[in-house]
Design an enzyme around this catalytic site. Sequence first.
Site, PDB file in Angstrom:
ATOM      1  N   ARG A 126      -1.631   6.100   8.070  1.00 26.29           N
ATOM      2  CA  ARG A 126      -1.818   6.306   6.630  1.00 26.29           C
ATOM      3  C   ARG A 126      -1.385   7.708   6.225  1.00 26.29           C
ATOM      4  NH1 ARG A 126      -7.412   2.865   5.774  1.00 26.29           N
ATOM      5  NH2 ARG A 126      -6.502   0.896   6.470  1.00 26.29           N
ATOM      6  N   LYS A 184      -5.976  -8.831  11.309  1.00 28.66           N
ATOM      7  CA  LYS A 184      -5.825  -7.388  11.110  1.00 28.66           C
ATOM      8  C   LYS A 184      -7.189  -6.834  10.730  1.00 28.66           C
ATOM      9  CE  LYS A 184      -3.405  -3.985   8.338  1.00 28.66           C
ATOM     10  NZ  LYS A 184      -2.344  -3.745   7.360  1.00 28.66           N
ATOM     11  N   LYS A 243      -4.216  -6.964  15.591  1.00 26.64           N
ATOM     12  CA  LYS A 243      -4.013  -5.529  15.349  1.00 26.64           C
ATOM     13  C   LYS A 243      -5.339  -4.881  15.011  1.00 26.64           C
ATOM     14  CE  LYS A 243      -1.984  -2.684  11.829  1.00 26.64           C
ATOM     15  NZ  LYS A 243      -1.445  -2.645  10.507  1.00 26.64           N
ATOM     16  N   SER A 263      -1.191   3.320  15.348  1.00 28.88           N
ATOM     17  CA  SER A 263      -0.998   4.769  15.357  1.00 28.88           C
ATOM     18  C   SER A 263      -2.131   5.522  16.049  1.00 28.88           C
ATOM     19  CB  SER A 263      -0.841   5.254  13.912  1.00 28.88           C
ATOM     20  OG  SER A 263      -1.943   4.833  13.122  1.00 28.88           O
ATOM     21  N   CYS A 308       0.812  -1.235   0.000  1.00 30.72           N
ATOM     22  CA  CYS A 308       0.000   0.000   0.000  1.00 30.72           C
ATOM     23  C   CYS A 308       0.836   1.271   0.000  1.00 30.72           C
ATOM     24  CB  CYS A 308      -1.010  -0.003   1.146  1.00 30.72           C
ATOM     25  SG  CYS A 308      -0.286  -0.106   2.779  1.00 30.72           S
ATOM     26  N   CYS A 328      -3.514  -2.448  -1.012  1.00 29.73           N
ATOM     27  CA  CYS A 328      -2.423  -3.324  -0.574  1.00 29.73           C
ATOM     28  C   CYS A 328      -2.016  -4.344  -1.629  1.00 29.73           C
ATOM     29  CB  CYS A 328      -2.805  -4.026   0.721  1.00 29.73           C
ATOM     30  SG  CYS A 328      -3.122  -2.873   2.073  1.00 29.73           S
ATOM     31  N   TYR A 356       4.693   2.513  19.265  1.00 32.66           N
ATOM     32  CA  TYR A 356       5.432   3.768  19.120  1.00 32.66           C
ATOM     33  C   TYR A 356       5.960   4.241  20.471  1.00 32.66           C
ATOM     34  CZ  TYR A 356       3.099   3.370  14.670  1.00 32.66           C
ATOM     35  OH  TYR A 356       2.664   2.870  13.467  1.00 32.66           O
ATOM     36  N   GLU A 379      -8.602 -17.138  10.713  1.00 33.55           N
ATOM     37  CA  GLU A 379      -7.454 -16.545  10.019  1.00 33.55           C
ATOM     38  C   GLU A 379      -6.131 -17.033  10.623  1.00 33.55           C
ATOM     39  OE1 GLU A 379      -7.255 -14.677   7.370  1.00 33.55           O
ATOM     40  OE2 GLU A 379      -9.328 -14.057   7.053  1.00 33.55           O
ATOM     41  N   ARG A 418     -10.428  -0.754   2.825  1.00 34.37           N
ATOM     42  CA  ARG A 418      -9.741  -2.047   2.850  1.00 34.37           C
ATOM     43  C   ARG A 418     -10.625  -3.174   3.383  1.00 34.37           C
ATOM     44  NH1 ARG A 418      -5.103   0.412   1.675  1.00 34.37           N
ATOM     45  NH2 ARG A 418      -3.843   1.521   3.218  1.00 34.37           N
TER      46      ARG A 418
HETATM   47  C1  PBG Z   1       0.237  -1.641   5.889  1.00 34.37           C
HETATM   48  C2  PBG Z   1       0.126  -1.350   7.336  1.00 34.37           C
HETATM   49  C3  PBG Z   1      -0.767  -0.481   8.005  1.00 34.37           C
HETATM   50  C4  PBG Z   1      -0.369  -0.478   9.342  1.00 34.37           C
HETATM   51  C5  PBG Z   1       0.699  -1.339   9.456  1.00 34.37           C
HETATM   52  N1  PBG Z   1       0.973  -1.890   8.217  1.00 34.37           N
HETATM   53  C6  PBG Z   1      -1.834   0.371   7.496  1.00 34.37           C
HETATM   54  C7  PBG Z   1      -3.080  -0.147   6.902  1.00 34.37           C
HETATM   55  O1  PBG Z   1      -3.370  -1.341   6.874  1.00 34.37           O
HETATM   56  O2  PBG Z   1      -3.792   0.715   6.403  1.00 34.37           O
HETATM   57  C8  PBG Z   1      -0.999   0.353  10.433  1.00 34.37           C
HETATM   58  C9  PBG Z   1      -0.098   0.659  11.570  1.00 34.37           C
HETATM   59  C10 PBG Z   1      -0.557   1.757  12.449  1.00 34.37           C
HETATM   60  O3  PBG Z   1      -1.674   2.292  12.337  1.00 34.37           O
HETATM   61  O4  PBG Z   1       0.235   2.120  13.327  1.00 34.37           O
HETATM   62  N2  PBG Z   1      -0.808  -2.306   5.321  1.00 34.37           N
END
Ligand code: PBG
Length: 327
Positions: free
Chosen positions: A204, A194, A247, A273, A121, A129, A312, A232, A216
């Site tokens: 993003r 995820k 996640k 994030s 992505c 992705c 982080y 999964e 997504r």
């Molecule tokens: C890539 C990816 C993402 C994150 C980690 N790897 C973004 C998404 O799926 O849009 C998110 C990590 C975060 O928010 O800290 N696909």
Amino acid sequence: MELVNRPRRLRGSESIRRLCRETRLSPESLIYPIFVDETLSGKRPIPSLAGQYHYGLDCVNEAVEACLAHGVGRCILFGLPREKDPLGSSAWAEQGVVQEAVQAIKAAYPDFYVITDVCLCEYTDHGHCGALRGCEVDNDATVELIARTALSHARAGADMVAPSDMMDGRVGAIRRALDENGFESVPILAYSAKYASAFYGPFRAAAGSAPAFGDRRGYQMDPHNRREALKECALDVEEGADILMVKPALPYLDVIRAVADRFDRPLCAYQVSGEYAMIQAAAAAGLIDGHRVMCESAVSIFRAGANLLITYFAKELADAMRKGEIG
Ligand code: PBG
């Protein structure tokens, strides 16, 4: 029956509370995300993630040194490429941004453990992705590109690869590609559960990877479902995942617990994030004690059953552990 005044919690001092803790935390369980921008020299603050930086290839080792100074010995790398195209071809380029960053880190700090996020992505001009067929991601075509990307990361020296694309069959395809090329000992950390989450917003913005159209939900999971996460994970285990991931983390503690109970694989949680940004913003507004909320959140994620944590806050958490504030 004789009524005695029994204290409900452990008698005595802080010392016995520490002695009897059910959850133990260690800086060894922490992984710090590092963003490397191919177009940058030096480092630049990430506006959506207060306290985090984009690093140029010329100073990615500054990020590593900061980790080491806090006792954090592991990172996960994200790349921001110079060029994007419909297939995301700079993701598997030999001189791609992640490949170069791994080499730079390994040349200076061979023992620093480098995990690479494997996804397209950040590299596709449409921000999805994988490769598109019409307006949908083409699963099978994407799996091939993802495997190629993971292999190129291993060739550059990555210690572990972490596919985050959520395509069906990618773990097996990556395992085969690694094994056929002599990288049997490179493990796969699979983003198995995820969720299609609004908590990725600040990432993003930081990675320039928001989809140009749509969302997504075609490949990431529906937040309403827990059993689906177990399915999964089962598929990823079957395909050869070494470590599973859930996640985001805090809003999905029930999923972390369910996966921890069901599978005999180490379990990683990703405090994403949006989770980080909310704590930072609320603390900056004087609404919460950011340090204590950070600590309590991490404790909760490990208590739910995670064995490792991408966050982080890795450096600050390692400090808190060392000072005995948590752990
Ligand atoms: C890539 C990816 C993402 C994150 C980690 N790897 C973004 C998404 O799926 O849009 C998110 C990590 C975060 O928010 O800290 N696909």
